[in-house]
Enzyme design. Structure first.
Site: not given
Length: 419
Positions: A23, A115, A120-122, A162-163, A327
């Site tokens: 990551n 995954c 997990r929206p952009v 958000s990472v 999360i």
């Protein structure tokens, strides 16, 4: 598809050398697109997602080589579109967008895959780039970004932590005109590592590791050498392996300061833990762990990527433990599989209540996402009889040589090659 066959029960003890963090390596590899001179990146793990990223970078015209380190020369990049074929297998591809538009004034990335955990929206990536002055269009399944001249620094307040979006905005802002401030920024060690990498190339980033990151734009980034930080989630996974089997493990080439919340919970579970600058040892002295309550939250709180491993720990612990996932939705897909191995648990919306049992029994189980599948393999190591874990391509996306490392700790595990 490959499977793992695991024969238990066994006590896991010994030494393990931790790989570089996936990551951190992924955002760093994409950020190397910003550099006009060659970059050497050390301690990059050998993983499917890394290979995909290297392929993607070379399709954009980057020279990419791997011999020990990964060498990247993005001076000749001449294609600004990340195609669906590569992006569909890996959602991290969205990280190509910020560097492309910041350095070349244009970039396109197919909407990503990865995954199957939750939404997990952009969107946060897109709004961030728009605030820096990029024009964004969504056409034919592609996110297309463009800007006349340079991006402009901006004061950006993130809607939620958000990472991914923090990386996108931070990377793009390095070449923007003026200063960018990101408020409510992610504080993960991997964000700090990406910022430190960019600074090595000549960026001016401060405040990484806090919720307010400041980026003073520069005109260009040069080359450099950088070493990726060790993988805190891989470290945590092997510490749990020893904790659930009454074993003793020494993790080398790791960073204890990135694992405070996890180490605190392992101590609470009864583990004897010692740390040095780059090592962590855990000794259970043959005892069963005690159940612990865990609530996932953004760093520096307990990481969602360790949730599945602690669910397993609670399911074989003394007592009852409650795990709350704040999360991602849909992140308890490993629980029904563990129940098939004899675990006692109830799922209530974003909470799983774990009633510890003395032993699990081997079964046929199926991996659903990266961390969940690692937990199923660990469960197989301590279960009585044979466990077969199917769909382990998920594990190969995030753990380098997991079967070799587990074997070195005494696990009886083999990979069965699929058709």
């Amino acid at each position: 598809m490959d499977k793992f066959r695991v024969q238990g029960p066994g006590r896991l003890s010994g030494e393990v050398t931790i790989s570089g963090a996936k990551n951190a390596a992924l955002p760093i590899l994409f950020a190397a697109l910003l550099a006009e001179e060659p970059v050497e990146i050390q301690n990059v793990p050998k993983l499917k997602d890394i290979d995909t990223t290297m392929k993607l970078l070379s399709q954009l015209g980057t020279k990419v080589e791997r011999n020990g380190s990964v060498w990247i020369d993005a001076s000749q990049v001449n294609i600004f579109c990340a195609p669906y074929e590569l992006v569909k297998t890996m959602r991290a591809s969205i990280w190509a967008l910020g560097p492309l538009v910041a350095r070349f004034g244009q970039g396109q990335v197919s909407l990503p895959g990865g995954c199957a955990i939750g939404a997990r929206p952009v969107d946060l990536h897109i709004t961030g780039l728009e605030q820096l002055g990029a024009e964004i269009k969504l056409e034919e399944g592609y996110v297309k970004a463009s800007v006349q001249g340079r991006l402009k620094g901006a004061h950006i307040v993130m809607d939620k932590v958000s990472v991914g979006a923090t990386v996108t905005i931070m990377s793009a802002a390095t070449l923007a005109e003026g200063t960018t401030v990101i408020e409510n920024a992610a504080r993960e060690p991997e964000i700090v590592d990406t910022a430190n990498f960019l600074n090595t190339l000549g960026a001016k980033i401060t405040g990484q590791g806090t919720d307010k990151i400041t980026i003073e734009g520069v005109e260009r980034l040069g080359g450099g050498v950088y070493r990726v930080l060790p993988d805190r989630i891989e470290t945590g996974t092997f510490l749990v392996a020893a904790a659930i089997s009454g074993g003793k493990v020494m993790c080398r080439n790791t960073r204890p300061d990135t694992l405070d919340a996890v180490l605190a919970k392992l101590r609470e579970a009864g583990a004897d833990i010692e740390t040095g600058e780059d090592w962590i040892s855990l000794d259970m002295h043959g005892k069963r762990p005690k159940a612990v309550n865990v609530r996932t939250a953004p760093h520096p709180a307990f990481p969602t990527d360790m949730q599945a491993q602690f669910t397993l720990l609670n399911l074989v612990a003394e007592g009852t433990g409650v795990i709350t996932e704040t999360i991602f939705e849909n992140r308890f897909m490993h629980v029904p599989e563990l129940i098939r191995m004899g675990a006692h648990a109830e799922i209530e919306s974003n909470t799983v209540i774990c009633h510890g049992v003395e032993k699990l029994s081997g079964a046929q189980v199926m991996a659903t996402d990266l961390r969940a599948s690692a937990s199923l393999v660990l469960a197989g190591c301590i279960a009585e009889g044979t466990t077969v874990v199917d769909r382990i391509y998920h594990i190969d996306r995030g753990y380098e040589g997991i079967e070799d490392k587990l074997r070195a700790l005494g696990a009886n595990i083999e990979r069965i090659k699929g058709e």
